[in-house]
Write a protein that holds these residues in place. Structure first.
Motif, short mmCIF file in Angstrom:
data_model
loop_
_atom_site.label_atom_id
_atom_site.label_comp_id
_atom_site.label_asym_id
_atom_site.label_seq_id
_atom_site.Cartn_x
_atom_site.Cartn_y
_atom_site.Cartn_z
N LEU A 77 0.85 -1.19 0.00
CA LEU A 77 0.00 0.00 0.00
C LEU A 77 0.89 1.24 0.00
O LEU A 77 1.95 1.24 0.63
N VAL A 78 0.44 2.28 -0.71
CA VAL A 78 1.10 3.59 -0.64
C VAL A 78 0.03 4.59 -0.21
O VAL A 78 -1.03 4.67 -0.82
N LEU A 79 0.34 5.36 0.83
CA LEU A 79 -0.62 6.30 1.38
C LEU A 79 -0.40 7.69 0.78
O LEU A 79 0.75 8.18 0.76
N THR A 80 -1.47 8.31 0.25
CA THR A 80 -1.34 9.67 -0.30
C THR A 80 -2.40 10.59 0.30
O THR A 80 -3.48 10.14 0.69
N PHE A 81 -2.05 11.85 0.39
CA PHE A 81 -2.97 12.88 0.91
C PHE A 81 -3.03 14.02 -0.11
O PHE A 81 -1.99 14.50 -0.56
N ASP A 82 -4.22 14.47 -0.45
CA ASP A 82 -4.39 15.58 -1.40
C ASP A 82 -4.80 16.85 -0.67
O ASP A 82 -5.53 16.80 0.32
N ASP A 83 -4.35 17.99 -1.18
CA ASP A 83 -4.87 19.32 -0.86
C ASP A 83 -4.17 20.06 0.28
O ASP A 83 -4.48 21.23 0.53
N ALA A 84 -3.28 19.41 1.04
CA ALA A 84 -2.41 20.12 2.00
C ALA A 84 -3.15 20.83 3.13
O ALA A 84 -2.77 21.92 3.55
N PHE A 85 -4.23 20.22 3.63
CA PHE A 85 -4.88 20.77 4.82
C PHE A 85 -3.93 20.62 6.04
O PHE A 85 -3.20 19.62 6.14
N LEU A 104 2.78 10.30 0.72
CA LEU A 104 2.98 11.23 -0.39
C LEU A 104 1.90 12.31 -0.28
O LEU A 104 0.71 11.99 -0.28
N PHE A 105 2.33 13.57 -0.14
CA PHE A 105 1.39 14.69 0.07
C PHE A 105 1.35 15.57 -1.18
O PHE A 105 2.39 16.08 -1.61
N PHE A 106 0.16 15.78 -1.74
CA PHE A 106 0.00 16.62 -2.93
C PHE A 106 -0.46 18.02 -2.52
O PHE A 106 -1.51 18.17 -1.89
N VAL A 107 0.34 19.02 -2.92
CA VAL A 107 0.17 20.38 -2.39
C VAL A 107 -0.22 21.37 -3.49
O VAL A 107 0.57 21.60 -4.41
N PRO A 108 -1.43 21.98 -3.44
CA PRO A 108 -1.73 23.10 -4.34
C PRO A 108 -1.07 24.36 -3.76
O PRO A 108 -1.42 24.79 -2.66
N THR A 109 -0.12 24.93 -4.49
CA THR A 109 0.77 25.92 -3.85
C THR A 109 0.06 27.20 -3.40
O THR A 109 0.47 27.81 -2.41
N ARG A 150 7.96 21.62 4.98
CA ARG A 150 9.41 21.32 5.13
C ARG A 150 9.62 20.25 6.20
O ARG A 150 10.46 19.37 6.05
N ALA A 151 8.82 20.31 7.29
CA ALA A 151 8.95 19.31 8.36
C ALA A 151 8.58 17.93 7.82
O ALA A 151 9.24 16.93 8.16
N LEU A 152 7.57 17.85 6.96
CA LEU A 152 7.19 16.54 6.37
C LEU A 152 8.35 15.97 5.56
O LEU A 152 8.65 14.78 5.64
N VAL A 153 9.02 16.86 4.79
CA VAL A 153 10.17 16.40 3.99
C VAL A 153 11.26 15.88 4.92
O VAL A 153 11.83 14.79 4.70
N THR A 154 11.53 16.61 6.00
CA THR A 154 12.57 16.19 6.96
C THR A 154 12.20 14.85 7.59
O THR A 154 13.08 14.02 7.87
N GLN A 155 10.89 14.63 7.81
CA GLN A 155 10.46 13.35 8.41
C GLN A 155 10.50 12.19 7.41
O GLN A 155 10.19 11.05 7.78
N GLY A 156 10.84 12.47 6.15
CA GLY A 156 10.98 11.39 5.17
C GLY A 156 9.77 11.21 4.26
O GLY A 156 9.74 10.29 3.44
N HIS A 157 8.77 12.08 4.39
CA HIS A 157 7.61 12.00 3.50
C HIS A 157 7.96 12.64 2.15
O HIS A 157 8.96 13.34 2.03
N THR A 158 7.12 12.38 1.16
CA THR A 158 7.37 12.91 -0.20
C THR A 158 6.29 13.93 -0.54
O THR A 158 5.13 13.75 -0.16
#
Ligand SMILES: [Zn+2]
Length: 284
Positions: A77-85, A104-109, A150-158
């Protein structure tokens, strides 16, 4: 599926019927959107339940997983989150990191950093243009900040791109499509200092995507994700990957049925349409 509105015997009947549909094998991408504080425990329980039978993998290992799908007998399984709430950062802190699940977090800038009424307005107009978001106290739809991301990236998330303004890409001009897709990735790369190789189409249907945005996405990203139900291996191309959307508070048996692909038959027409528009002979 808002099954909680139906009586218990209805649940039992559906649950029984779904057992007759064979489970599918393959890698499954899961999608979540907004999760309010009363739903955090539900997600932790879902993850614990799925961990008994599946392995959550980091999307950074997806190519190895695709090449060696049978390395283990447990499906991936790969877990993804959309919209950056902002609530998704809470999920990472309270559910994912202690379970060593990398998501994996998808971010609308353009949404990043919005709070209060401006976050609510963006949510209403850009994420739920045709429906009303669930009423929550002010602040319930706040966005993550750049520091959260940035903290998510540091924690190893994409982190993946999800356009700038979350438009329906099939409704806008070629120049606007190009700006939404390419600029969002460039903004993420300059803010975060990482390569952005994943993209999720806003709304994620075949109709909302359109062939023009698909062809631009193919040039810029290695992987792109729809919101059409299905297992990864059934996807028409690696630039229109199927995902299984999970609605908060869905009962565990329904989550399992979705993860096992037992509801995919409802999406046969959408699969035919997706294959017609986005099929690529060279998948991997
Ligand atoms: Zn979205």
């Amino acid at each position: 599926m808002g099954l909680h509105r139906y009586p218990k015997f209805f649940h039992a009947a559906i649950r029984l019927a779904l057992k007759f549909i064979p489970a599918k094998r393959g890698i499954v991408f899961l999608t979540l959107h907004h999760i309010d504080s009363s739903e955090v425990e539900w997600l932790c329980d879902v993850l614990d339940d799925l961990k008994r039978s599946h392995d959550f993998i980091d999307v950074k290992d997806i190519e190895d997983a695709v090449r060696m799908p049978n390395r283990g007998s447990r499906p991936y399984l790969v877990l993804t989150f959309d919209d950056a709430f902002a609530c998704q950062k809470v999920i990472a802190d309270e559910c994912l990191n202690s379970r060593n699940i990398k998501a994996l977090f998808f971010v609308p800038t353009a949404f990043v950093g919005l709070v209060g009424r401006s976050a609510l307005n963006f949510t209403k107009t850009s994420f739920y243009p045709n429906t009303q978001p669930k009423p929550l106290p002010m602040g319930g739809y706040d966005a993550m900040t750049w520091n959260d991301i940035r903290a998510l990236v540091t924690q190893g998330h994409t982190i993946g791109a999800h356009t700038v303004n979350h438009p329906k890409l099939s409704n806008i001009s070629e120049k606007e499509i190009w700006d939404e897709i390419v600029n969002s990735a460039n903004i993420l790369e300059s803010e975060l200092g990482v390569n952005i190789t994943h993209f999720a189409y806003p709304f994620g249907s075949v109709e909302a995507t359109g062939q023009l945005s698909h062809s631009i996405v193919k040039k810029r990203f290695k992987w792109a994700y729809s919101n059409v139900r299905g297992v990864f291996q059934d996807s028409p191309s690696k630039h229109f990957i199927y995902r299984q959307n999970l609605v908060p508070k869905s009962p565990l048996w329904l989550v399992r049925a979705i993860v096992e692909g037992r509801l995919d038959f409802l999406y046969r027409k959408k699969h035919t349409l997706a294959k017609y528009f986005f099929h690529s002979r060279k998948f991997f």
